[in-house]
Design a protein around this motif. Structure first.
Motif, PDB file in Angstrom:
ATOM      1  N   THR A  82       0.878  -1.226   0.085  1.00 59.82           N
ATOM      2  CA  THR A  82       0.125   0.186  -0.067  1.00 59.82           C
ATOM      3  C   THR A  82       0.762   1.104  -0.012  1.00 59.82           C
ATOM      4  N   PHE A 137       4.371   3.638  -1.137  1.00 60.31           N
ATOM      5  CA  PHE A 137       4.819   4.317  -2.348  1.00 60.31           C
ATOM      6  C   PHE A 137       5.246   3.459  -3.459  1.00 60.31           C
ATOM      7  N   ILE A 138       6.377   2.808  -2.858  1.00 61.99           N
ATOM      8  CA  ILE A 138       7.072   1.797  -3.723  1.00 61.99           C
ATOM      9  C   ILE A 138       6.131   0.552  -4.132  1.00 61.99           C
ATOM     10  N   THR A 158      -1.662  -6.227   4.301  1.00 61.80           N
ATOM     11  CA  THR A 158      -1.848  -4.796   4.964  1.00 61.80           C
ATOM     12  C   THR A 158      -2.350  -4.774   6.460  1.00 61.80           C
ATOM     13  N   ARG A 159      -1.930  -3.882   7.115  1.00 56.32           N
ATOM     14  CA  ARG A 159      -2.573  -3.654   8.403  1.00 56.32           C
ATOM     15  C   ARG A 159      -3.695  -2.802   8.499  1.00 56.32           C
ATOM     16  N   ARG A 213      10.160  -3.950  10.731  1.00 53.97           N
ATOM     17  CA  ARG A 213      10.873  -4.778   9.631  1.00 53.97           C
ATOM     18  C   ARG A 213      11.084  -6.219   9.966  1.00 53.97           C
TER      19      ARG A 213
HETATM   20  N1  NAP Z   1      11.128   5.465  -0.675  1.00 53.12           N
HETATM   21  C1  NAP Z   1      12.493   5.377  -0.773  1.00 53.12           C
HETATM   22  O1  NAP Z   1      13.235   6.349  -1.119  1.00 53.12           O
HETATM   23  C2  NAP Z   1      13.168   4.220  -0.042  1.00 53.12           C
HETATM   24  C3  NAP Z   1      14.658   4.173   0.144  1.00 53.12           C
HETATM   25  C4  NAP Z   1      15.427   3.100   0.749  1.00 53.12           C
HETATM   26  C5  NAP Z   1      14.560   2.090   1.226  1.00 53.12           C
HETATM   27  N2  NAP Z   1      13.200   1.963   1.415  1.00 53.12           N
HETATM   28  C6  NAP Z   1      12.544   0.984   1.886  1.00 53.12           C
HETATM   29  O2  NAP Z   1      11.552   0.447   1.171  1.00 53.12           O
HETATM   30  C7  NAP Z   1      10.298   0.223   1.850  1.00 53.12           C
HETATM   31  C8  NAP Z   1       9.061   0.661   1.106  1.00 53.12           C
HETATM   32  O3  NAP Z   1       9.431   2.191   1.000  1.00 53.12           O
HETATM   33  P1  NAP Z   1       8.134   3.105   0.714  1.00 53.12           P
HETATM   34  O4  NAP Z   1       8.720   4.459   0.341  1.00 53.12           O
HETATM   35  O5  NAP Z   1       7.306   2.603  -0.408  1.00 53.12           O
HETATM   36  O6  NAP Z   1       7.531   3.177   2.322  1.00 53.12           O
HETATM   37  P2  NAP Z   1       5.969   3.607   2.669  1.00 53.12           P
HETATM   38  O7  NAP Z   1       5.358   4.490   1.633  1.00 53.12           O
HETATM   39  O8  NAP Z   1       6.174   4.383   3.846  1.00 53.12           O
HETATM   40  O9  NAP Z   1       5.256   2.262   2.655  1.00 53.12           O
HETATM   41  C9  NAP Z   1       5.789   1.262   3.679  1.00 53.12           C
HETATM   42  C10 NAP Z   1       4.530   0.273   4.018  1.00 53.12           C
HETATM   43  O10 NAP Z   1       5.002  -0.232   5.111  1.00 53.12           O
HETATM   44  C11 NAP Z   1       3.799  -0.588   6.073  1.00 53.12           C
HETATM   45  N3  NAP Z   1       4.014  -0.130   7.259  1.00 53.12           N
HETATM   46  C12 NAP Z   1       4.421   1.144   7.749  1.00 53.12           C
HETATM   47  N4  NAP Z   1       4.586   1.182   9.053  1.00 53.12           N
HETATM   48  C13 NAP Z   1       4.611  -0.121   9.538  1.00 53.12           C
HETATM   49  C14 NAP Z   1       4.810  -0.926  10.863  1.00 53.12           C
HETATM   50  N5  NAP Z   1       4.961  -0.097  11.955  1.00 53.12           N
HETATM   51  N6  NAP Z   1       4.672  -2.301  10.717  1.00 53.12           N
HETATM   52  C15 NAP Z   1       4.566  -2.734   9.582  1.00 53.12           C
HETATM   53  N7  NAP Z   1       4.322  -2.338   8.497  1.00 53.12           N
HETATM   54  C16 NAP Z   1       4.266  -0.928   8.382  1.00 53.12           C
HETATM   55  C17 NAP Z   1       2.804   0.269   5.363  1.00 53.12           C
HETATM   56  O11 NAP Z   1       1.714  -0.861   4.804  1.00 53.12           O
HETATM   57  P3  NAP Z   1       0.298  -1.057   5.678  1.00 53.12           P
HETATM   58  O12 NAP Z   1      -0.068   0.224   6.183  1.00 53.12           O
HETATM   59  O13 NAP Z   1      -0.587  -1.256   4.459  1.00 53.12           O
HETATM   60  O14 NAP Z   1       0.610  -2.246   6.461  1.00 53.12           O
HETATM   61  C18 NAP Z   1       3.199   0.937   4.128  1.00 53.12           C
HETATM   62  O15 NAP Z   1       2.381   0.842   3.173  1.00 53.12           O
HETATM   63  C19 NAP Z   1      10.316   0.772   3.229  1.00 53.12           C
HETATM   64  O16 NAP Z   1      10.850  -0.052   4.091  1.00 53.12           O
HETATM   65  C20 NAP Z   1      11.465   1.911   3.165  1.00 53.12           C
HETATM   66  O17 NAP Z   1      12.186   1.836   4.212  1.00 53.12           O
HETATM   67  C21 NAP Z   1      12.504   3.266   0.777  1.00 53.12           C
END
Ligand code: NAP
Length: 298
Positions: A11, A13-14, A33-34, A88
């Motif tokens: 759900t 961004f990526i 998803t939660r 994580r």
């Molecule tokens: N965006 C970047 O530039 C970037 C760079 C390096 C690494 N990353 C890593 O890649 C992953 C995806 O990035 P993103 O930008 O798409 O992240 P995001 O938009 O914040 O999405 C993260 C997802 O993780 C779930 N989540 C959030 N808090 C949580 C918690 N406390 N426990 C379990 N699940 C949780 C949520 O899903 P639900 O609410 O549906 O459960 C949410 O959709 C992340 O782990 C991020 O750290 C991202």
């Protein structure tokens, strides 16, 4: 027969872009998803689930694990840092148990991580064989990767993706940078010499698809474009794209005052990362240069 993929963090961004991309390529996607399932509309190709228990009887091809507490949700207290790691690791360990119990081995398990694994560096080029400098970012990524690698004894391919700074119009850091940049306030942060290893969201999702499809792909992959830039240069290229000079700098002490340790770890320090293993696997980038990526997105 469409291949079934389970995505955690689908759900986000990526994960949101990735789910749509995989569906467009003919996969069937289930998002763990939660969130409240009554607010999520299932379709033939994308389904939502709140628990792994209901998912054991499906013929799974792959799992992509991206879920985790956002790094910029709040100021980093010790408690918040523990939550960033635990969100994580605990998800990964739950997935591990479920994957071990599946009646048929998965073809591929793609685990998220970040280029923060390398810690803070100056101008040195880093690839997947490079070592790390210690710090919170390394601690976080290492804990996440180690948890996923507990499945290394299975015949499933494990790919660890060290994700760089993902640029998109609707997520990641770019939207927050656009307003100050449009006002001419998007100058260098701190010295501006810290390296930003970025990747366009389109290439990010293409990379995940390649790792699903390529039966030889396994191990660690840096997910960054081949031309990282110092942050000050990033600001200048963005300013040029917006026809606004990137003049007003954000002094490092101010960033630390406003954002605390997050600023120190993520904005004011960086690493110059190259996608050596992706390139060796034959992956080519639609957006290898920052100016082209920002022309598309900004
Ligand atoms: N965006 C970047 O530039 C970037 C760079 C390096 C690494 N990353 C890593 O890649 C992953 C995806 O990035 P993103 O930008 O798409 O992240 P995001 O938009 O914040 O999405 C993260 C997802 O993780 C779930 N989540 C959030 N808090 C949580 C918690 N406390 N426990 C379990 N699940 C949780 C949520 O899903 P639900 O609410 O549906 O459960 C949410 O959709 C992340 O782990 C991020 O750290 C991202």
């Amino acid at each position: 027969m469409p291949k079934n993929i389970l995505i955690t963090g689908g759900t986000g961004f990526i994960g949101g872009h990735l789910s749509q991309h995989l569906v467009d390529s003919g996969y069937h996607v289930t998002i763990l998803t939660r969130s409240d399932l009554s607010e999520r509309a299932n379709s033939d190709q994308i389904k939502f689930a709140s628990s792994l228990d209901s998912l054991a009887n499906i013929d799974w091809y792959g799992v992509i694990n991206l879920a985790g507490e956002p790094l910029d949700k709040s100021r980093w207290s010790d408690e918040q840092k523990a939550q960033i790691i635990d969100s994580r690791v605990s998800m990964t360990l739950r997935l591990n148990t479920w994957i071990r119990d599946l009646p048929k081995p998965l073809e591929v398990y793609i685990s998220g991580s970040a280029i923060g694994w390398y810690g803070h560096w100056q101008d040195e080029f880093l690839d997947e064989a490079s070592t790390y400098h210690a710090g919170f970012s390394h601690q976080l990524c290492e804990a996440w990767e180690s948890a996923a690698n507990e499945l290394a004894d299975l015949e499933t391919r494990i790919c660890t993706v060290r994700i760089g700074i993902v640029l998109g119009a609707d997520g990641g850091p770019l939207p927050a940078m656009l307003l100050p940049a449009k006002l001419g306030l998007g100058g260098p942060m701190g010295s501006g010499d810290q390296w930003w290893s970025w990747v366009h969201i389109v290439d990010a999702v293409r990379c995940f698809e390649m790792l699903l499809d390529n039966s030889l792909a396994r191990g660690v992959f840096n997910l960054t474009a081949p031309a990282p830039v110092p942050q000050g240069q990033f600001a200048r290229i963005l300013g040029k794209q917006l026809n606004r000079p990137a003049v007003l700098p954000l002094p490092g002490f101010m960033a630390k005052l406003m954002l605390g340790e997050f600023a120190e770890e993520v904005l004011l320090n960086g690493q110059r990362v190259l996608p050596k293993n992706l390139t060796a696997a034959g992956f080519t980038f639609n957006y290898p240069e920052l100016a082209d990526a920002l022309r598309d997105l900004a």
